[in-house]
Write an enzyme that holds these catalytic residues in place. Structure first.
Site, mmCIF file in Angstrom:
data_model
loop_
_atom_site.group_PDB
_atom_site.id
_atom_site.type_symbol
_atom_site.label_atom_id
_atom_site.label_comp_id
_atom_site.label_asym_id
_atom_site.label_seq_id
_atom_site.Cartn_x
_atom_site.Cartn_y
_atom_site.Cartn_z
ATOM 1 N N ASP A 190 0.865 -1.163 0.000
ATOM 2 C CA ASP A 190 0.000 0.000 0.000
ATOM 3 C C ASP A 190 0.911 1.225 0.000
ATOM 4 O OD1 ASP A 190 -2.506 1.341 2.304
ATOM 5 O OD2 ASP A 190 -2.001 1.836 0.250
ATOM 6 N N ASP B 17 1.146 4.346 0.595
ATOM 7 C CA ASP B 17 0.498 5.485 1.233
ATOM 8 C C ASP B 17 1.490 6.462 1.853
ATOM 9 O OD1 ASP B 17 1.420 4.008 3.329
ATOM 10 O OD2 ASP B 17 -0.487 3.895 4.393
#
Length: 96
Positions: free
Chosen positions: A11, A13
């Site tokens: 992910d 992020d």
């Protein structure tokens, strides 16, 4: 361990790599299509963190611009642009 045929996904992020430039680029594409002035990286970096829909909501709100009715299409556009250009400016964090 043989990982042939497996996909390893992260992910992105901002914990492992700095993907903000690509994410802000995608936001700016949508904003400009709606006649809203694009943001500089440092202006928009705080808008990241709750997904594409929230990024768009925050981006339009900060600009004082109405969010068009085609919200779902804009969200998909941000996701598509970000994933298709992720290798252009996304980079690992450098340590001092």
């Amino acid at each position: 361990m043989n990982l042939d045929g497996y996909i390893l996904a992260f992910d992105l992020d901002g914990t492992l790599v700095d993907s903000a430039p690509d994410i802000i680029n995608a936001l700016n594409v949508v904003l400009q299509e709606q006649g809203v002035k694009p943001y500089l990286l440092d202006e928009a970096r705080p808008l990241i963190g709750r997904g594409a829909m929230e990024l768009l909501r925050r981006g339009f709100a900060l600009a004082g611009a109405p969010w068009p009715l085609s919200r779902k299409n804009h969200c998909l556009t941000v996701c598509w642009i970000t994933t298709s250009s992720i290798s252009m400016t996304t980079a690992s964090f450098t340590t001092a």
